[in-house]
Motif scaffolding. Structure first.
Motif, PDB file in Angstrom:
ATOM      1  N   UNK A 191       0.830  -1.212   0.000  1.00  0.00           N
ATOM      2  CA  UNK A 191       0.000   0.000   0.000  1.00  0.00           C
ATOM      3  C   UNK A 191       0.865   1.263   0.000  1.00  0.00           C
ATOM      4  N   UNK A 192       1.961   1.238   0.719  1.00  0.00           N
ATOM      5  CA  UNK A 192       2.872   2.385   0.720  1.00  0.00           C
ATOM      6  C   UNK A 192       3.445   2.586  -0.678  1.00  0.00           C
ATOM      7  N   UNK A 193       3.834   1.489  -1.334  1.00  0.00           N
ATOM      8  CA  UNK A 193       4.336   1.590  -2.704  1.00  0.00           C
ATOM      9  C   UNK A 193       3.285   2.129  -3.654  1.00  0.00           C
ATOM     10  N   UNK A 194       2.051   1.663  -3.506  1.00  0.00           N
ATOM     11  CA  UNK A 194       0.958   2.150  -4.348  1.00  0.00           C
ATOM     12  C   UNK A 194       0.696   3.635  -4.103  1.00  0.00           C
ATOM     13  N   UNK A 195       0.747   4.047  -2.845  1.00  0.00           N
ATOM     14  CA  UNK A 195       0.548   5.456  -2.513  1.00  0.00           C
ATOM     15  C   UNK A 195       1.648   6.325  -3.112  1.00  0.00           C
ATOM     16  N   UNK A 196       2.871   5.865  -3.029  1.00  0.00           N
ATOM     17  CA  UNK A 196       3.983   6.621  -3.616  1.00  0.00           C
ATOM     18  C   UNK A 196       3.843   6.719  -5.131  1.00  0.00           C
ATOM     19  N   UNK A 197       3.413   5.628  -5.776  1.00  0.00           N
ATOM     20  CA  UNK A 197       3.203   5.652  -7.223  1.00  0.00           C
ATOM     21  C   UNK A 197       2.109   6.642  -7.595  1.00  0.00           C
ATOM     22  N   UNK A 198       1.025   6.629  -6.824  1.00  0.00           N
ATOM     23  CA  UNK A 198      -0.064   7.572  -7.102  1.00  0.00           C
ATOM     24  C   UNK A 198       0.376   9.015  -6.879  1.00  0.00           C
ATOM     25  N   UNK A 199       1.183   9.261  -5.854  1.00  0.00           N
ATOM     26  CA  UNK A 199       1.685  10.611  -5.598  1.00  0.00           C
ATOM     27  C   UNK A 199       2.562  11.085  -6.753  1.00  0.00           C
ATOM     28  N   UNK A 200       3.413  10.184  -7.277  1.00  0.00           N
ATOM     29  CA  UNK A 200       4.241  10.548  -8.424  1.00  0.00           C
ATOM     30  C   UNK A 200       3.360  10.845  -9.643  1.00  0.00           C
ATOM     31  N   UNK A 201       2.354  10.021  -9.842  1.00  0.00           N
ATOM     32  CA  UNK A 201       1.443  10.220 -10.971  1.00  0.00           C
ATOM     33  C   UNK A 201       0.697  11.545 -10.845  1.00  0.00           C
ATOM     34  N   UNK A 202       0.283  11.887  -9.642  1.00  0.00           N
ATOM     35  CA  UNK A 202      -0.393  13.166  -9.414  1.00  0.00           C
ATOM     36  C   UNK A 202       0.561  14.323  -9.701  1.00  0.00           C
ATOM     37  N   UNK A 203       1.811  14.187  -9.275  1.00  0.00           N
ATOM     38  CA  UNK A 203       2.797  15.229  -9.546  1.00  0.00           C
ATOM     39  C   UNK A 203       3.029  15.430 -11.030  1.00  0.00           C
ATOM     40  N   UNK A 204       3.121  14.307 -11.770  1.00  0.00           N
ATOM     41  CA  UNK A 204       3.309  14.400 -13.225  1.00  0.00           C
ATOM     42  C   UNK A 204       2.086  15.052 -13.872  1.00  0.00           C
ATOM     43  N   UNK A 205       0.903  14.670 -13.412  1.00  0.00           N
ATOM     44  CA  UNK A 205      -0.327  15.246 -13.976  1.00  0.00           C
ATOM     45  C   UNK A 205      -0.418  16.738 -13.689  1.00  0.00           C
ATOM     46  N   UNK A 206      -0.028  17.136 -12.491  1.00  0.00           N
ATOM     47  CA  UNK A 206      -0.053  18.572 -12.157  1.00  0.00           C
ATOM     48  C   UNK A 206       0.946  19.349 -13.008  1.00  0.00           C
ATOM     49  N   UNK A 207       2.112  18.772 -13.228  1.00  0.00           N
ATOM     50  CA  UNK A 207       3.100  19.442 -14.071  1.00  0.00           C
ATOM     51  C   UNK A 207       2.586  19.558 -15.501  1.00  0.00           C
ATOM     52  N   UNK A 208       1.968  18.487 -16.006  1.00  0.00           N
ATOM     53  CA  UNK A 208       1.412  18.520 -17.347  1.00  0.00           C
ATOM     54  C   UNK A 208       0.287  19.550 -17.448  1.00  0.00           C
ATOM     55  N   UNK A 209      -0.544  19.629 -16.393  1.00  0.00           N
ATOM     56  CA  UNK A 209      -1.627  20.614 -16.375  1.00  0.00           C
ATOM     57  C   UNK A 209      -1.078  22.038 -16.367  1.00  0.00           C
ATOM     58  N   UNK A 210      -0.004  22.259 -15.629  1.00  0.00           N
ATOM     59  CA  UNK A 210       0.602  23.594 -15.610  1.00  0.00           C
ATOM     60  C   UNK A 210       1.120  23.972 -16.995  1.00  0.00           C
ATOM     61  N   UNK A 211       1.715  23.010 -17.701  1.00  0.00           N
ATOM     62  CA  UNK A 211       2.205  23.279 -19.057  1.00  0.00           C
ATOM     63  C   UNK A 211       1.031  23.587 -19.980  1.00  0.00           C
ATOM     64  N   UNK A 212      -0.047  22.815 -19.869  1.00  0.00           N
ATOM     65  CA  UNK A 212      -1.219  23.054 -20.704  1.00  0.00           C
ATOM     66  C   UNK A 212      -1.845  24.425 -20.427  1.00  0.00           C
ATOM     67  N   UNK A 213      -1.891  24.811 -19.163  1.00  0.00           N
ATOM     68  CA  UNK A 213      -2.431  26.140 -18.833  1.00  0.00           C
ATOM     69  C   UNK A 213      -1.553  27.242 -19.416  1.00  0.00           C
ATOM     70  N   UNK A 214      -0.235  27.046 -19.355  1.00  0.00           N
ATOM     71  CA  UNK A 214       0.673  28.045 -19.924  1.00  0.00           C
ATOM     72  C   UNK A 214       0.511  28.121 -21.435  1.00  0.00           C
ATOM     73  N   UNK A 215       0.363  26.966 -22.080  1.00  0.00           N
ATOM     74  CA  UNK A 215       0.160  26.972 -23.531  1.00  0.00           C
ATOM     75  C   UNK A 215      -1.161  27.631 -23.898  1.00  0.00           C
ATOM     76  N   UNK A 216      -2.203  27.353 -23.120  1.00  0.00           N
ATOM     77  CA  UNK A 216      -3.508  27.958 -23.374  1.00  0.00           C
ATOM     78  C   UNK A 216      -3.435  29.480 -23.231  1.00  0.00           C
ATOM     79  N   UNK A 217      -2.752  29.941 -22.191  1.00  0.00           N
ATOM     80  CA  UNK A 217      -2.603  31.383 -21.996  1.00  0.00           C
ATOM     81  C   UNK A 217      -1.805  31.995 -23.144  1.00  0.00           C
ATOM     82  N   UNK A 218      -0.787  31.277 -23.606  1.00  0.00           N
ATOM     83  CA  UNK A 218       0.025  31.787 -24.719  1.00  0.00           C
ATOM     84  C   UNK A 218      -0.795  31.868 -25.998  1.00  0.00           C
ATOM     85  N   UNK A 219      -1.590  30.826 -26.265  1.00  0.00           N
ATOM     86  CA  UNK A 219      -2.376  30.809 -27.492  1.00  0.00           C
ATOM     87  C   UNK A 219      -3.552  31.781 -27.464  1.00  0.00           C
ATOM     88  N   UNK A 220      -4.025  32.151 -26.295  1.00  0.00           N
ATOM     89  CA  UNK A 220      -5.178  33.045 -26.186  1.00  0.00           C
ATOM     90  C   UNK A 220      -4.788  34.493 -25.889  1.00  0.00           C
TER      91      UNK A 220
END
Length: 115
Positions: A30-59
């Motif tokens: 369970x600790x390993x699964x939690x760590x994997x999910x935390x990493x996945x959330x971090x990657x998703x947040x970073x990807x979302x930040x990039x998408x927001x920056x691209x959206x702001x740039x394009x608009x």
């Protein structure tokens, strides 16, 4: 009688140790699964930040203005002006007492058609 109690106590200790090891392995999984999910959330947040920056740039307004000017012949886009918007008082909402009517309604029945 003492021998039976010793065997029973030893069996309980062995049973409890097996249970404790199983719980330890489940906890580690369970600790390993939690760590994997935390990493996945971090990657998703970073990807979302990039998408927001691209959206702001394009608009950017200046970019959109240039695009409307470039594509005016094809799309006939005009810049937005405040006088193009209406006020909420100008919208004709149906009254609350008005019945709801449907055009081209089809009646549906669960009964089988009788010949």
């Amino acid at each position: 009688m003492r021998m039976v109690l010793f065997i029973l106590a030893a069996g309980m200790v062995i049973g409890l140790s097996v249970w404790a090891y199983q719980e330890n392995y489940r906890t580690q999984a369970m600790i390993g699964e939690t760590e994997r999910l935390q990493r996945e959330i971090g990657v998703s947040r970073a990807r979302l930040a990039v998408l927001k920056a691209e959206w702001a740039y394009l608009n950017r307004p200046d970019r959109l203005r240039d695009l409307t000017e470039i594509n005016y012949n094809d799309m006939q886009l005009l810049p937005l002006r405040p006088d193009q918007f209406g006020r909420i008082e100008q919208v004709a909402f149906p009254s609350k007492d008005a019945p709801i009517t449907f055009e081209n309604a089809v009646e549906v029945s669960s009964e089988e058609a009788k010949p």
